[in-house]
Write a protein that holds these residues in place. Sequence first.
Motif, short mmCIF file in Angstrom:
data_model
loop_
_atom_site.label_atom_id
_atom_site.label_comp_id
_atom_site.label_asym_id
_atom_site.label_seq_id
_atom_site.Cartn_x
_atom_site.Cartn_y
_atom_site.Cartn_z
N TYR A 193 -5.84 14.49 2.44
CA TYR A 193 -4.51 13.88 2.47
C TYR A 193 -3.92 13.91 1.08
O TYR A 193 -4.57 13.51 0.10
N ILE A 249 -8.96 2.67 -5.15
CA ILE A 249 -9.98 3.27 -4.29
C ILE A 249 -11.33 3.27 -4.98
O ILE A 249 -12.35 2.89 -4.40
N ALA A 292 -4.51 3.63 4.60
CA ALA A 292 -3.85 3.70 3.29
C ALA A 292 -2.88 2.54 3.05
O ALA A 292 -2.41 2.34 1.93
N PHE A 306 -0.75 12.37 -0.87
CA PHE A 306 0.34 11.39 -0.84
C PHE A 306 1.26 11.63 -2.02
O PHE A 306 0.79 11.83 -3.15
N GLY A 360 0.80 -1.21 0.00
CA GLY A 360 0.00 0.00 0.00
C GLY A 360 0.84 1.26 0.00
O GLY A 360 2.07 1.23 -0.09
N LEU A 361 0.18 2.38 0.15
CA LEU A 361 0.89 3.66 0.23
C LEU A 361 1.74 3.72 1.49
O LEU A 361 2.80 4.35 1.51
N THR A 362 1.28 3.06 2.54
CA THR A 362 1.98 3.05 3.82
C THR A 362 2.14 1.60 4.30
O THR A 362 1.59 0.68 3.71
N MET A 411 -6.67 -0.85 -0.71
CA MET A 411 -6.03 0.17 -1.54
C MET A 411 -4.81 -0.37 -2.28
O MET A 411 -4.02 0.40 -2.83
N VAL A 447 -6.65 12.68 -1.56
CA VAL A 447 -7.84 12.01 -1.03
C VAL A 447 -8.58 12.98 -0.11
O VAL A 447 -8.01 13.47 0.87
N TRP A 505 3.49 12.18 2.98
CA TRP A 505 2.14 12.67 2.80
C TRP A 505 1.94 13.91 3.65
O TRP A 505 2.62 14.13 4.64
N LEU A 519 -13.61 2.51 3.61
CA LEU A 519 -13.25 3.73 2.88
C LEU A 519 -14.41 4.73 2.82
O LEU A 519 -14.34 5.71 2.08
N PRO A 521 -3.71 7.39 7.45
CA PRO A 521 -2.50 6.75 6.93
C PRO A 521 -2.43 5.25 7.23
O PRO A 521 -1.81 4.51 6.46
#
Length: 379
Positions: free
Chosen positions: A112, A137, A205, A114, A85-87, A210, A192, A103, A153, A202
Amino acid sequence: MSLRRTKKHIWLGLCALLLPIIAACAPGGGTASPAPAPAAEESPAAGGGGDKVLRIHQPTYPLILDPQKSSFVNEIAVLAMNYEGLTKLNAELESVPAAAEEWETSEAGDVYTFTLRSDLQYSDGSPLTSENFRYAIERTCDPATAGEYQSILFEIVGCAEFAETAITDTAAYEEARDALGVEAPDEQTLVVRLTNPAPYFPYIAGLWVMYPVKQELVEAGGENWWENVENHVGNGPFRVTEIAQDQLISFETNENYWEGSPALDGLEYVYQGDSAVALQAYEAGQLDIMQPDPSQLPNLRGGPLADQLLIYPAANSYNLTMSLTKEPFEDIKVRQAFSQAIDRQTYCEVIRNGDCIPTLTWIPEGIPGHVETDQYGYD
């Protein structure tokens, strides 16, 4: 808990994964916290794809391997190797950069932004951009997807409304999709917008909902696109190389992973529902990590494998769920009485042979948000 073939006797702390926390959630009454499948570690075992392949016993084969639809730990265990994921979480359970290098949060806390790492790639070498995360998403919120964790979400602007839109109403469907509060203004930026401030976003995320599936593979492959091993093109530290239904899922290292190749050459998830057979395979050197059944624990504790038995707290909970629409469980006092009638200590120590920890709160001890209480305990 698990049996592990290792030269050092290691007692692990709380599992540094958010996956079991979310995947185990359900409303209900009394709870007890069991041990999850352990995180992978290096092993000298030999196997295909390299000299260092860790062979891990998994009791239950996953039903679906689609990030936007999956919901169970055994499914997410596969997805978390193939995607990122993003994190992600560090050893202290803090949300840290993964595919996103940083982010920013708006002053109001409801937007947010990113920033992805430069030159991110999928395991096939193709570029990974913010649009891939935007699509993930959108796909999670899409009523046509209807994943079990879609609601996680719903704090994204328009997600709940999109999810509740009738697919047959084309105009309303397209309008709701266009109103979704996520955009990719350039290849490295994902914005987002949320319905309210959410300082924990976060953490969300980094969850599987995601994970950036490739849109072209999903659309070309149809509803069961994930059944084809060639469609498992992800951005995680490993990539899926073999899927043998109900038997085996194999991974090799992803040479295009941004953080570099893992220390292992590969992983093998070996699926065996009979714990006695799995234990025999472990004793024969065919498995490196095995998950014992509670009934096996007394013999293991007093046997030659005692020094290889690891028992540690876990980030998940089990619970007894009652229907609030059926008598007598409509009455909160009845539900409270059932909670007070359950002897969790005896259940864990005697019935489960010590493979769980009695608890009266949903979030286990050691996890952020845990609350000490004796409310509705055994009486």
